[in-house]
Design a protein around this motif. Structure first.
Motif, PDB file in Angstrom:
ATOM      1  N   TYR A 284     -11.758 -71.728  26.585  1.00  0.00           N
ATOM      2  CA  TYR A 284     -10.372 -71.291  26.736  1.00  0.00           C
ATOM      3  C   TYR A 284     -10.264 -70.375  27.959  1.00  0.00           C
ATOM      4  CZ  TYR A 284      -9.656 -73.236  22.101  1.00  0.00           C
ATOM      5  OH  TYR A 284      -9.574 -74.105  21.046  1.00  0.00           O
ATOM      6  N   ASN A 285      -9.699 -70.913  29.042  1.00  0.00           N
ATOM      7  CA  ASN A 285      -9.670 -70.205  30.319  1.00  0.00           C
ATOM      8  C   ASN A 285      -8.361 -69.480  30.596  1.00  0.00           C
ATOM      9  OD1 ASN A 285     -12.275 -71.151  31.193  1.00  0.00           O
ATOM     10  ND2 ASN A 285     -11.342 -73.160  31.493  1.00  0.00           N
ATOM     11  N   VAL A 286      -7.347 -69.675  29.750  1.00  0.00           N
ATOM     12  CA  VAL A 286      -6.024 -69.090  29.985  1.00  0.00           C
ATOM     13  C   VAL A 286      -5.551 -68.397  28.719  1.00  0.00           C
ATOM     14  CG1 VAL A 286      -3.673 -69.527  30.780  1.00  0.00           C
ATOM     15  CG2 VAL A 286      -5.518 -71.028  31.527  1.00  0.00           C
ATOM     16  N   ILE A 287      -5.033 -67.207  28.872  1.00  0.00           N
ATOM     17  CA  ILE A 287      -4.454 -66.491  27.737  1.00  0.00           C
ATOM     18  C   ILE A 287      -3.040 -66.037  28.108  1.00  0.00           C
ATOM     19  CG2 ILE A 287      -6.621 -65.682  26.718  1.00  0.00           C
ATOM     20  CD1 ILE A 287      -6.180 -63.008  28.129  1.00  0.00           C
TER      21      ILE A 287
ATOM     22  N   MET B  53     -13.645 -68.622  37.390  1.00  0.00           N
ATOM     23  CA  MET B  53     -12.518 -67.686  37.437  1.00  0.00           C
ATOM     24  C   MET B  53     -11.797 -67.673  36.101  1.00  0.00           C
ATOM     25  SD  MET B  53     -10.907 -68.193  41.255  1.00  0.00           S
ATOM     26  CE  MET B  53     -10.587 -69.935  41.078  1.00  0.00           C
ATOM     27  N   ILE B  54     -11.139 -66.603  35.799  1.00  0.00           N
ATOM     28  CA  ILE B  54     -10.402 -66.443  34.556  1.00  0.00           C
ATOM     29  C   ILE B  54      -8.934 -66.273  34.884  1.00  0.00           C
ATOM     30  CG2 ILE B  54     -10.106 -65.028  32.490  1.00  0.00           C
ATOM     31  CD1 ILE B  54     -13.023 -64.188  32.808  1.00  0.00           C
ATOM     32  N   SER B  55      -8.081 -67.025  34.205  1.00  0.00           N
ATOM     33  CA  SER B  55      -6.646 -66.937  34.453  1.00  0.00           C
ATOM     34  C   SER B  55      -5.952 -66.336  33.256  1.00  0.00           C
ATOM     35  CB  SER B  55      -6.056 -68.332  34.725  1.00  0.00           C
ATOM     36  OG  SER B  55      -6.666 -68.906  35.865  1.00  0.00           O
TER      37      SER B  55
ATOM     38  N   PRO C 228      -6.921 -78.055  22.395  1.00  0.00           N
ATOM     39  CA  PRO C 228      -6.766 -77.547  23.768  1.00  0.00           C
ATOM     40  C   PRO C 228      -5.911 -76.290  23.851  1.00  0.00           C
ATOM     41  CG  PRO C 228      -5.406 -79.488  23.430  1.00  0.00           C
ATOM     42  CD  PRO C 228      -6.262 -79.367  22.209  1.00  0.00           C
ATOM     43  N   LEU C 229      -5.117 -76.017  22.809  1.00  0.00           N
ATOM     44  CA  LEU C 229      -4.277 -74.811  22.787  1.00  0.00           C
ATOM     45  C   LEU C 229      -4.225 -74.268  21.370  1.00  0.00           C
ATOM     46  CD1 LEU C 229      -0.938 -74.099  24.557  1.00  0.00           C
ATOM     47  CD2 LEU C 229      -1.032 -73.836  22.072  1.00  0.00           C
TER      48      LEU C 229
ATOM     49  N   VAL D 252       5.612 -61.327  18.219  1.00  0.00           N
ATOM     50  CA  VAL D 252       4.644 -61.407  19.298  1.00  0.00           C
ATOM     51  C   VAL D 252       3.823 -62.677  19.097  1.00  0.00           C
ATOM     52  CG1 VAL D 252       3.009 -59.925  18.044  1.00  0.00           C
ATOM     53  CG2 VAL D 252       2.732 -60.280  20.493  1.00  0.00           C
ATOM     54  N   ALA D 253       3.732 -63.471  20.145  1.00  0.00           N
ATOM     55  CA  ALA D 253       2.956 -64.709  20.110  1.00  0.00           C
ATOM     56  C   ALA D 253       1.783 -64.585  21.068  1.00  0.00           C
ATOM     57  CB  ALA D 253       3.825 -65.907  20.493  1.00  0.00           C
ATOM     58  N   ARG D 254       0.621 -65.030  20.626  1.00  0.00           N
ATOM     59  CA  ARG D 254      -0.584 -65.013  21.459  1.00  0.00           C
ATOM     60  C   ARG D 254      -1.066 -66.449  21.616  1.00  0.00           C
ATOM     61  NH1 ARG D 254      -0.493 -61.163  17.689  1.00  0.00           N
ATOM     62  NH2 ARG D 254      -0.606 -58.976  18.326  1.00  0.00           N
ATOM     63  N   VAL D 255      -1.354 -66.813  22.848  1.00  0.00           N
ATOM     64  CA  VAL D 255      -1.698 -68.200  23.161  1.00  0.00           C
ATOM     65  C   VAL D 255      -2.991 -68.219  23.968  1.00  0.00           C
ATOM     66  CG1 VAL D 255      -0.912 -70.358  24.216  1.00  0.00           C
ATOM     67  CG2 VAL D 255       0.767 -68.775  23.250  1.00  0.00           C
ATOM     68  N   ALA D 256      -3.870 -69.163  23.641  1.00  0.00           N
ATOM     69  CA  ALA D 256      -5.077 -69.415  24.430  1.00  0.00           C
ATOM     70  C   ALA D 256      -5.176 -70.915  24.646  1.00  0.00           C
ATOM     71  CB  ALA D 256      -6.326 -68.892  23.729  1.00  0.00           C
TER      72      ALA D 256
END
Length: 276
Positions: free
Chosen positions: A170-173, A1-3, A226-227, A242-246
């Motif tokens: 990287y499963n979370v964005i 699954m992708i979150s 990890p991030l 704007v900040a982008r996080v994975a």
């Protein structure tokens, strides 16, 4: 699954109503939810709260201290998720000088697609002068065969790689948008935090041995942190960030958001994701 975690924090200058008003009216006609926050007797108040299946909106009477001038809303879906073919569209209007926060009680599941039907979530917000709207949802989690579209998300076209292959571990964005002078101190803190975080994590490892020892050793591979995060200013006068996080898990994203958005407690009466 992708979150995924989608966030939009805005505290903009006066509205530019001409083009926005036309689009807002068109979406409002088919909306499953509509929210309006206005000043009533000098305080932010919920003057309209409409929702129909599959969306449900809950307005708690108290979240922060009584001195805090903020309206909180919880957005829920019946059955704890979005069924194949469902479209959830919500229009939000926050009047001049008002503060509002929209969040969820838990992650939103997107169930498997039936007959290739796509599930959608659309959010359109209008924010007045010296107003603040904070949208802080929990993750949206898609089943492996789900089809999902979110208006705020842009997908690159023409690639032969799947989303899972491109994201690797990287499963979370997440995306955070901070706009307006009211959030300037949070913008500065986040930019400094991301710069410090990434300069430390992406620095190649060094050896303390001699020159000959270093040459004889095989080159060390750079481990993925990890991030990872990036920050970009925008706007004519740099009033937005704007900040982008994975990240490899939601826990790392929650930790990043708690640290960098803690100052919002001054406006909301409670710190976002404090209990996550």
């Amino acid at each position: 699954m992708i979150s995924g975690l989608g966030l939009r924090l805005t505290a903009p200058h006066p509205l530019r109503p001409a083009r926005a008003a036309t689009a807002h009216r068109g979406m409002a006609e088919a909306a499953t939810g509509a929210v309006r926050v206005e000043k009533v007797r000098g305080r932010s108040a919920l003057t309209r709260c409409f929702a129909r299946y599959p969306l449900k909106l809950i307005a708690p009477s108290k979240v922060g201290p009584a001195s805090c001038d903020a309206v909180w809303l919880y957005a829920l879906t019946y059955g704890g998720g979005i069924v194949s073919g469902d479209t959830i569209s919500c229009t939000v209007s926050v009047g001049d000088g008002c503060t509002a926060a929209i969040t969820t009680q838990a992650s939103t599941k997107v169930y498997k697609a039936v007959d290739s039907k796509c599930s959608e979530q659309l959010l359109e917000a209008r924010v007045g002068e010296d107003a603040l709207l904070v949208v802080i949802p929990d993750p949206v989690t898609c089943f492996s065969t789900a089809r999902y579209y979110q208006k705020q998300v842009l997908l690159e076209q023409g690639s032969n790689c799947s989303i899972a292959e491109r994201m690797q571990e990287y499963n979370v964005i997440a995306m955070v948008v901070l706009l307006g002078p009211k959030l300037r101190h949070i913008q500065d803190k986040m930019q400094d935090e991301v710069k410090s975080l990434m300069s430390g994590q992406l620095r190649p490892p060094t050896s303390g041995g001699s020159l000959y020892t270093t040459r004889s050793q095989p080159p060390q591979r750079l481990q993925r942190p990890p991030l990872v995060a990036s920050c970009s200013p925008f706007g004519r006068t740099g009033t937005g960030v704007v900040a982008r996080v994975a990240a490899v898990s939601t826990e790392f994203v929650y930790s990043f958001l708690r640290d960098n958005l803690a100052a919002l407690e001054l406006f909301l009466g409670a710190s976002p994701y404090a209990a996550s």
